[in-house]
Scaffold this motif. Structure first.
Motif, PDB file in Angstrom:
ATOM      1  N   THR A   1       3.366   8.252   1.877  1.00 32.33           N
ATOM      2  CA  THR A   1       3.746   9.302   0.930  1.00 32.33           C
ATOM      3  C   THR A   1       3.230   8.923  -0.448  1.00 32.33           C
ATOM      4  O   THR A   1       3.545   7.838  -0.953  1.00 32.33           O
ATOM      5  CB  THR A   1       5.285   9.426   0.867  1.00 32.33           C
ATOM      6  OG1 THR A   1       5.795   9.704   2.181  1.00 32.33           O
ATOM      7  CG2 THR A   1       5.707  10.532  -0.088  1.00 32.33           C
ATOM      8  N   LEU A   2       2.431   9.798  -1.034  1.00 37.70           N
ATOM      9  CA  LEU A   2       1.848   9.500  -2.345  1.00 37.70           C
ATOM     10  C   LEU A   2       2.904   9.561  -3.441  1.00 37.70           C
ATOM     11  O   LEU A   2       2.871   8.773  -4.389  1.00 37.70           O
ATOM     12  CB  LEU A   2       0.721  10.495  -2.654  1.00 37.70           C
ATOM     13  CG  LEU A   2      -0.566  10.300  -1.863  1.00 37.70           C
ATOM     14  CD1 LEU A   2      -1.415  11.561  -1.885  1.00 37.70           C
ATOM     15  CD2 LEU A   2      -1.358   9.117  -2.420  1.00 37.70           C
TER      16      LEU A   2
ATOM     17  N   ALA B   1      -4.020  14.556  -8.474  1.00 41.88           N
ATOM     18  CA  ALA B   1      -5.205  14.594  -7.604  1.00 41.88           C
ATOM     19  C   ALA B   1      -6.091  13.359  -7.834  1.00 41.88           C
ATOM     20  O   ALA B   1      -6.630  12.786  -6.882  1.00 41.88           O
ATOM     21  CB  ALA B   1      -6.002  15.867  -7.850  1.00 41.88           C
TER      22      ALA B   1
ATOM     23  N   ALA C   1      -4.314  10.524  -6.160  1.00 39.90           N
ATOM     24  CA  ALA C   1      -4.482  10.663  -4.706  1.00 39.90           C
ATOM     25  C   ALA C   1      -5.881  10.215  -4.294  1.00 39.90           C
ATOM     26  O   ALA C   1      -6.056   9.479  -3.313  1.00 39.90           O
ATOM     27  CB  ALA C   1      -4.241  12.113  -4.288  1.00 39.90           C
TER      28      ALA C   1
ATOM     29  N   TRP D   1      -1.009  11.281   5.731  1.00 39.34           N
ATOM     30  CA  TRP D   1      -0.694  11.298   4.291  1.00 39.34           C
ATOM     31  C   TRP D   1       0.301  12.408   4.012  1.00 39.34           C
ATOM     32  O   TRP D   1       0.138  13.539   4.518  1.00 39.34           O
ATOM     33  CB  TRP D   1      -1.958  11.553   3.463  1.00 39.34           C
ATOM     34  CG  TRP D   1      -2.951  10.442   3.537  1.00 39.34           C
ATOM     35  CD1 TRP D   1      -3.977  10.298   4.426  1.00 39.34           C
ATOM     36  CD2 TRP D   1      -3.020   9.308   2.669  1.00 39.34           C
ATOM     37  NE1 TRP D   1      -4.676   9.143   4.182  1.00 39.34           N
ATOM     38  CE2 TRP D   1      -4.116   8.514   3.100  1.00 39.34           C
ATOM     39  CE3 TRP D   1      -2.267   8.858   1.569  1.00 39.34           C
ATOM     40  CZ2 TRP D   1      -4.476   7.323   2.470  1.00 39.34           C
ATOM     41  CZ3 TRP D   1      -2.623   7.673   0.931  1.00 39.34           C
ATOM     42  CH2 TRP D   1      -3.716   6.921   1.390  1.00 39.34           C
TER      43      TRP D   1
ATOM     44  N   THR E   1       1.696  14.266   0.635  1.00 34.76           N
ATOM     45  CA  THR E   1       1.405  14.314  -0.803  1.00 34.76           C
ATOM     46  C   THR E   1       2.677  14.075  -1.620  1.00 34.76           C
ATOM     47  O   THR E   1       2.765  13.150  -2.411  1.00 34.76           O
ATOM     48  CB  THR E   1       0.829  15.686  -1.184  1.00 34.76           C
ATOM     49  OG1 THR E   1       1.747  16.708  -0.707  1.00 34.76           O
ATOM     50  CG2 THR E   1      -0.543  15.892  -0.559  1.00 34.76           C
TER      51      THR E   1
ATOM     52  N   HIS F   1      -0.162  19.372  -5.004  1.00 33.95           N
ATOM     53  CA  HIS F   1      -0.342  19.224  -3.550  1.00 33.95           C
ATOM     54  C   HIS F   1      -1.662  19.836  -3.113  1.00 33.95           C
ATOM     55  O   HIS F   1      -2.467  19.209  -2.422  1.00 33.95           O
ATOM     56  CB  HIS F   1       0.824  19.908  -2.824  1.00 33.95           C
ATOM     57  CG  HIS F   1       0.585  20.107  -1.362  1.00 33.95           C
ATOM     58  ND1 HIS F   1       0.704  19.087  -0.436  1.00 33.95           N
ATOM     59  CD2 HIS F   1       0.216  21.211  -0.650  1.00 33.95           C
ATOM     60  CE1 HIS F   1       0.428  19.562   0.777  1.00 33.95           C
ATOM     61  NE2 HIS F   1       0.128  20.839   0.674  1.00 33.95           N
TER      62      HIS F   1
ATOM     63  N   ALA G   1      -4.687  17.825  -4.254  1.00 35.45           N
ATOM     64  CA  ALA G   1      -4.843  16.578  -3.480  1.00 35.45           C
ATOM     65  C   ALA G   1      -5.379  16.872  -2.088  1.00 35.45           C
ATOM     66  O   ALA G   1      -6.246  16.154  -1.572  1.00 35.45           O
ATOM     67  CB  ALA G   1      -3.504  15.855  -3.399  1.00 35.45           C
ATOM     68  N   VAL G   2      -4.903  17.952  -1.476  1.00 34.39           N
ATOM     69  CA  VAL G   2      -5.424  18.319  -0.149  1.00 34.39           C
ATOM     70  C   VAL G   2      -6.905  18.657  -0.243  1.00 34.39           C
ATOM     71  O   VAL G   2      -7.706  18.226   0.601  1.00 34.39           O
ATOM     72  CB  VAL G   2      -4.620  19.501   0.443  1.00 34.39           C
ATOM     73  CG1 VAL G   2      -5.290  20.039   1.708  1.00 34.39           C
ATOM     74  CG2 VAL G   2      -3.182  19.082   0.741  1.00 34.39           C
TER      75      VAL G   2
ATOM     76  N   TYR H   1      -8.757  15.556  -0.431  1.00 29.77           N
ATOM     77  CA  TYR H   1      -8.733  14.866   0.862  1.00 29.77           C
ATOM     78  C   TYR H   1      -9.746  15.477   1.830  1.00 29.77           C
ATOM     79  O   TYR H   1     -10.380  14.781   2.625  1.00 29.77           O
ATOM     80  CB  TYR H   1      -7.330  14.920   1.470  1.00 29.77           C
ATOM     81  CG  TYR H   1      -7.181  14.057   2.708  1.00 29.77           C
ATOM     82  CD1 TYR H   1      -7.023  14.616   3.965  1.00 29.77           C
ATOM     83  CD2 TYR H   1      -7.236  12.670   2.609  1.00 29.77           C
ATOM     84  CE1 TYR H   1      -6.908  13.823   5.089  1.00 29.77           C
ATOM     85  CE2 TYR H   1      -7.123  11.860   3.735  1.00 29.77           C
ATOM     86  CZ  TYR H   1      -6.963  12.445   4.964  1.00 29.77           C
ATOM     87  OH  TYR H   1      -6.859  11.657   6.093  1.00 29.77           O
TER      88      TYR H   1
ATOM     89  N   ILE I   1      -2.937  15.488   6.602  1.00 27.99           N
ATOM     90  CA  ILE I   1      -2.241  15.497   5.310  1.00 27.99           C
ATOM     91  C   ILE I   1      -1.298  16.692   5.254  1.00 27.99           C
ATOM     92  O   ILE I   1      -1.605  17.771   5.780  1.00 27.99           O
ATOM     93  CB  ILE I   1      -3.245  15.529   4.132  1.00 27.99           C
ATOM     94  CG1 ILE I   1      -2.544  15.321   2.800  1.00 27.99           C
ATOM     95  CG2 ILE I   1      -4.081  16.810   4.142  1.00 27.99           C
ATOM     96  CD1 ILE I   1      -3.491  14.992   1.659  1.00 27.99           C
TER      97      ILE I   1
ATOM     98  N   LEU J   1       2.882  18.143   3.448  1.00 29.56           N
ATOM     99  CA  LEU J   1       3.944  18.077   2.451  1.00 29.56           C
ATOM    100  C   LEU J   1       5.255  17.838   3.192  1.00 29.56           C
ATOM    101  O   LEU J   1       5.447  18.366   4.295  1.00 29.56           O
ATOM    102  CB  LEU J   1       4.020  19.419   1.707  1.00 29.56           C
ATOM    103  CG  LEU J   1       5.016  19.573   0.567  1.00 29.56           C
ATOM    104  CD1 LEU J   1       4.560  18.771  -0.652  1.00 29.56           C
ATOM    105  CD2 LEU J   1       5.171  21.041   0.189  1.00 29.56           C
TER     106      LEU J   1
END
Ligand SMILES: N#[N+]C[C@@H]1[C@@H](O)[C@H](O)[C@@H](O)[C@@H]2O[C@H]12
Length: 445
Positions: free
Chosen positions: A117-118, A143, A146, A160, A162, A200, A203-204, A207, A215, A217
Motif C-alpha cells: 500500500t503506497l 504520482a 508512486a 499495489w 494506491t 489514485h 498513479a494508476v 503504473y 493495482i 484502491l
C-alpha cells in the motif's frame, strides 16, 4: 466446510507502516502527520505514539520468518512515504527505500507475495505544510512518489494498493477531526476526496507505463440498514450509503459522484470540472475491500451534515471498537460490488476484530471470540464466492496487535499478541486457527 475457495485464492494478513514499524525518524526518514498528531497531547488515548509500535523496522526479517511459519500466501503492508521521500518530494532516502527492498526480498524468499500500500494515512509533514491533500498539486506529488516506488520495487511487487480507505483520510481526517491531520471543516472534505481520487488515477496511469501486475484502491465498506421501515430512516440509510460506500467507487467506476453528496454538503460541495471527473474514472485491476461491520441507521435531522446516526444494536455482539459482529454484511457487500460495478476482481484487504484478549498462559493466548469472528466472516466470503463474486484473496486485519490510531494500543486486532516489555510475538488461538484455514485452503473454516 465445503470449500469454494480455488487453489490460487490468496490467504494473507495486513498491517500498516505507522502502526507496526516504530522508529518513525530512523535513517533519515521525514516525519509524517501521524508522528505529529500522536505527539500532540490529547489526540491519542493515553498520549500513546507509534515511536516504538511493534518495532518492526528492526525486526522485519524475523517477522517475515514468522509469517512463513504461519503460512501466508500474501502479506499486505504499507510504505511510509516519509521514509522514502523525507520531504515528500525530491531527494530519495536510500536507507528508507532499502528497508522496503529488504522486506520485499525476504517475503519473496519465503514464497510470500508482497501487497504494497503506497499510502496508509502517513502524509509527510513537509507536504502537509504545503496544504497536504488540499493542495491541487497533491495528486502530482503522489504520482511522483508512486513512480519512485514502481521503479524501485515494481519488478518484485505483484500487487499495489494506491490509497488505503480514502474515505477515512477524508472524513475523520478533515470533517470530524478524529484522525490526522485533525481538521474539522465542511468545505475541505470534498476537495480532499477529489484530490485523493485524482492521485489514485494519476498513479494508476503511471503504473500502466511501468508495471505489468495489479493495482487497485482499498476502500472501507459497510452495508447501511435502516433502523426502522420509516421513510425517514430509509432515506437516512440511503444517504449514509452514498456517503460511505458510493462516494469513491462511483467516481472511479462511473466518473460521477452520487447525487446525495451535493445534498449532504450543500454549499460546501463544489462544481467539479467534467474533465477532472473523466480523469478520475479508472477501474484499476481490482478493488480492495476493508470490511468490519454494518451500519444500523436512524434519521437524525439535527446531526449535520448527514442527518443520520449509526446505532449500536442493544442485542448484538460487539467488538471493543463498539462495532456489531455482522458477518452477513460481508456477503451483502461483496454481492453489492458484483452487481453495481460489473463484478470487478476483489481482494478482502482487511477483515478482523478487536477484542480484549487475556494475558498469555503457558505461552498461549486464547481468543475464542476472534476465532469465531474470522470463521464466520470467511464463511460469509465463501457464500459470495459461490454466487459468482470474483473474490481472489482474504487478508486478516491484523498480523500483530498494533497502534490503533487514536485508540493507541488499547484495541487489539492481532493474530499475534505483542509483549510491550520485550516485543515478543505470541500467537493467539486465532493464529493457530488461521494457519489451519490456510493449510486446508479454506476447508478448516
Ligand atoms: N479501526 N480499525 C481497524 C483498521 C485500522 O487499524 C486500519 O489501519 C484501517 O485501514 C481500517 O480501519 C481499520
Amino acid at each position: 466446510m465445503a470449500v469454494p475457495f480455488p487453489d490460487d485464492f490468496l490467504w494473507g494478513a495486513a498491517t500498516s507502516a505507522y502502526q507496526i514499524e516504530g522508529a518513525p525518524l530512523a535513517d533519515g526518514a521525514g516525519p509524517s502527520i501521524w508522528h505529529r498528531f500522536a505527539h500532540t497531547p490529547g489526540r491519542v488515548a493515553g498520549n500513546e505514539t507509534g515511536d516504538l509500535a511493534c518495532d518492526h523496522y528492526h525486526r522485519a526479517l524475523d517477522d517475515v520468518a514468522l509469517m512463513a511459519e504461519l503460512g501466508l500466501d500474501v502479506y499486505r503492508f504499507s510504505l511510509a512515504w516519509g521514509r522514502v521521500l523525507p520531504e515528500g518530494r525530491g531527494a530519495v532516502n536510500r536507507r528508507g527505500l532499502d528497508f522496503y527492498a529488504r522486506l520485499v526480498d525476504a517475503l519473496l524468499e519465503h514464497d510470500i507475495q508482497p501487497m504494497a500500500t503506497l499510502y496508509h494515512w502517513d502524509l509527510p509533514v513537509a507536504l502537509h505544510e504545503r496544504g497536504g491533500w488540499l493542495n491541487p498539486d497533491s495528486p502530482h506529488w503522489f504520482a511522483d512518489y508512486a513512480e519512485t516506488l514502481f521503479r524501485a520495487l515494481g519488478d518484485r511487487v505483484p500487487f499495489w494498493i494506491t490509497i488505503n480507505e480514502p474515505w477515512v483520510v477524508t472524513v475523520p481526517g478533515y470533517l470530524d477531526g478524529q484522525l490526522a491531520p485533525g481538521h474539522r471543516d465542511l468545505f475541505e472534505p470534498p476537495r480532499v476526496a477529489h484530490h485523493l481520487l485524482l492521485a489514485h488515477a494519476e498513479a494508476v496511469a503511471v503504473y500502466r507505463t511501468l508495471g505489468r501486475q495489479q493495482i487497485g484502491l482499498a476502500v472501507n465498506l459497510e452495508p447501511q440498514h435502516p433502523a426502522s421501515p420509516s421513510p425517514a430512516d430509509l432515506e437516512a440509510s440511503r444517504r449514509r450509503d452514498a456517503f460511505i460506500n458510493r462516494w469513491f467507487l462511483d467516481a472511479l467506476m462511473f466518473g460521477r459522484y452520487p447525487e446525495e453528496l451535493a445534498d449532504i454538503f450543500g454549499p460546501a460541495w463544489p462544481e467539479f470540472p467534467a474533465k477532472s471527473l473523466e480523469q478520475i474514472r479508472c477501474r484499476g485491476d481490482f478493488v480492495g475491500v476493508n470490511y468490519y461491520s454494518r451500519g444500523l441507521v436512524r434519521a437524525a435531522p439535527d446531526v449535520a451534515p448527514l442527518g443520520a446516526v449509526r446505532l449500536t444494536p442493544s442485542d448484538a455482539e460487539l467488538t471493543t471498537m463498539g462495532w456489531e459482529v455482522y458477518p452477513k454484511g460481508l456477503t451483502e457487500t461483496l454481492l453489492w460490488l458484483r452487481d453495481r460495478y460489473a463484478n470487478p476482481p476483489l481482494y478482502i484487504t482487511e477483515n478482523g476484530a478487536a477484542f480484549d484478549d487475556p494475558p498469555p498462559r503457558n505461552g498461549r493466548v486464547e481468543d475464542p471470540r476472534r476465532v469465531a469472528y474470522l470463521r464466520a466472516h470467511i464463511r460469509a466470503a465463501a457464500k459470495a464466492l459461490e454466487q459468482g463474486v470474483d473474490l481472489r484473496g482474504y487478508c486478516v486485519w491484523s498480523l500483530f496487535d498494533n497502534f490503533e490510531w487514536a485508540e493507541g494500543y488499547s484495541k487489539c486486532f492481532g493474530l499475534y499478541q505483542v509483549d510491550p516489555s520485550d516485543q515478543t510475538r505470541r500467537p493467539k488461538a486465532s493464529a493457530r486457527f488461521y494457519r489451519e484455514v490456510m493449510a486446508s485452503r479454506g476447508a478448516a473454516a
